[in-house]
Design an enzyme around this catalytic site. Structure first.
Site, PDB file in Angstrom:
ATOM      1  N   CYS A   1       0.839  -1.209   0.000  1.00 31.79           N
ATOM      2  CA  CYS A   1       0.000   0.000   0.000  1.00 31.79           C
ATOM      3  C   CYS A   1       0.874   1.258   0.000  1.00 31.79           C
ATOM      4  O   CYS A   1       0.554   2.241  -0.677  1.00 31.79           O
ATOM      5  CB  CYS A   1      -0.919   0.025   1.209  1.00 31.79           C
ATOM      6  SG  CYS A   1      -2.041  -1.375   1.262  1.00 31.79           S
TER       7      CYS A   1
ATOM      8  N   ARG B   1      -7.964  -4.400  -3.160  1.00 35.52           N
ATOM      9  CA  ARG B   1      -7.509  -3.222  -3.922  1.00 35.52           C
ATOM     10  C   ARG B   1      -8.519  -2.997  -5.054  1.00 35.52           C
ATOM     11  O   ARG B   1      -8.380  -3.558  -6.139  1.00 35.52           O
ATOM     12  CB  ARG B   1      -6.100  -3.448  -4.472  1.00 35.52           C
ATOM     13  CG  ARG B   1      -5.085  -3.726  -3.382  1.00 35.52           C
ATOM     14  CD  ARG B   1      -3.676  -3.916  -3.906  1.00 35.52           C
ATOM     15  NE  ARG B   1      -2.865  -4.528  -2.868  1.00 35.52           N
ATOM     16  CZ  ARG B   1      -2.302  -3.879  -1.850  1.00 35.52           C
ATOM     17  NH1 ARG B   1      -2.424  -2.568  -1.767  1.00 35.52           N
ATOM     18  NH2 ARG B   1      -1.601  -4.514  -0.931  1.00 35.52           N
TER      19      ARG B   1
HETATM   20  C1  BEZ Z   1       0.604  -4.598   1.843  1.00 31.91           C
HETATM   21  O1  BEZ Z   1       1.801  -4.767   1.906  1.00 31.91           O
HETATM   22  O2  BEZ Z   1       0.089  -3.551   1.478  1.00 31.91           O
HETATM   23  C2  BEZ Z   1      -0.293  -5.740   2.208  1.00 31.91           C
HETATM   24  C3  BEZ Z   1       0.110  -7.013   1.912  1.00 31.91           C
HETATM   25  C4  BEZ Z   1      -0.710  -8.079   2.256  1.00 31.91           C
HETATM   26  C5  BEZ Z   1      -1.921  -7.843   2.907  1.00 31.91           C
HETATM   27  C6  BEZ Z   1      -2.328  -6.556   3.163  1.00 31.91           C
HETATM   28  C7  BEZ Z   1      -1.505  -5.480   2.818  1.00 31.91           C
END
Ligand code: BEZ
Length: 235
Positions: free
Chosen positions: A52, A135
């Site tokens: 993110c 997402r």
């Molecule tokens: C992230 O790194 O944004 C992420 C990865 C896995 C689950 C949720 C967020």
């Protein structure tokens, strides 16, 4: 699962569901206050997570480019306002990614602790996570109509050049009354809508329609230059 029974997921062509929300840029009234602009409403799973963070830095660094195409950005996660503020401050102060640093996220980031908005938009997909939004990306046009929806899983960071390509393709289709073929980029040939009558089909295959080139009666293209497109679709 219960949510699926109660709240149908919005679809392409639907009016974007309305909501009021608290964001990092103050309260917003969605989509009403965005009337006249395109808007990309997108969700991310959680603040203070690496994928993110890389996405926010990339989107924020491209914000001006989207704004020039009359498109505003609005983010959302099920975190609270103070988490959002702390995360965006950390990004600006500490994080460097692919040569980007000191990145300030200026577009609003919605707090949605109750998940009311994310459920309304089908961003909570329990098979993937019942506590985090996937997402999701909603392209909403200046009349508040959803024009494209893209979903990615938690593990997959989005390609923001692709999101820009989608925006330009949608605007080009609206402005010029055409469709865009596979892997289209501005400047590539575009697809002319199918012939609506036998006479038009005949004229096209006989090369009588100026500027239109046909492989067969149903597969016709024409040229629109990159300059012509950007003159029309950018502010
Ligand atoms: C992230 O790194 O944004 C992420 C990865 C896995 C689950 C949720 C967020």
């Amino acid at each position: 699962m219960e949510q699926n029974l109660l709240t149908p997921m919005p679809r392409i062509g639907d009016k974007a569901p309305s909501f009021k929300a608290v964001t990092t840029q103050g309260e917003i009234n969605f989509p009403e206050q965005y009337e006249g602009s395109w808007v990309i409403l997108f969700s991310h799973p959680a603040d203070f997570t690496p994928v993110c963070t890389s996405e926010f830095m990339t989107f924020a660094s491209m914000e001006e480019k989207f704004n020039q195409a009359n498109c505003k950005l609005v983010g959302l996660s099920v975190d609270g306002l103070y988490s959002h503020i702390a995360w965006l401050r950390t990004i600006k102060e500490k994080i460097e990614f692919k040569g980007m640093k000191n990145i300030e996220v200026k577009f609003p980031l919605i707090e949605d602790i109750t998940m009311e908005i994310s459920k309304k938009y089908g961003m909570i997909q329990p098979g993937e996570s019942s506590t985090k939004a996937v997402r999701a990306v909603f392209f909403i046009d200046p009349k508040g109509i959803i024009r494209t929806i893209i979903y990615y899983p938690l593990s997959l960071g989005r390609n923001f050049e692709e999101l820009y390509r989608v925006l330009i393709a949608l605007k080009t289709a609206d402005e010029f009354g055409i469709a865009t073929p596979a892997d289209w980029q501005p400047g590539d040939d575009v697809i002319v809508p199918p012939a609506g009558s036998c006479n038009t089909a005949k004229d096209r295959v006989e090369g009588k329609e100026e500027g239109v080139e046909c492989k067969d009666w149903f597969f016709c293209t024409k040229k629109i230059s990159k300059e012509e497109i950007f003159n029309k679709v950018l502010n």
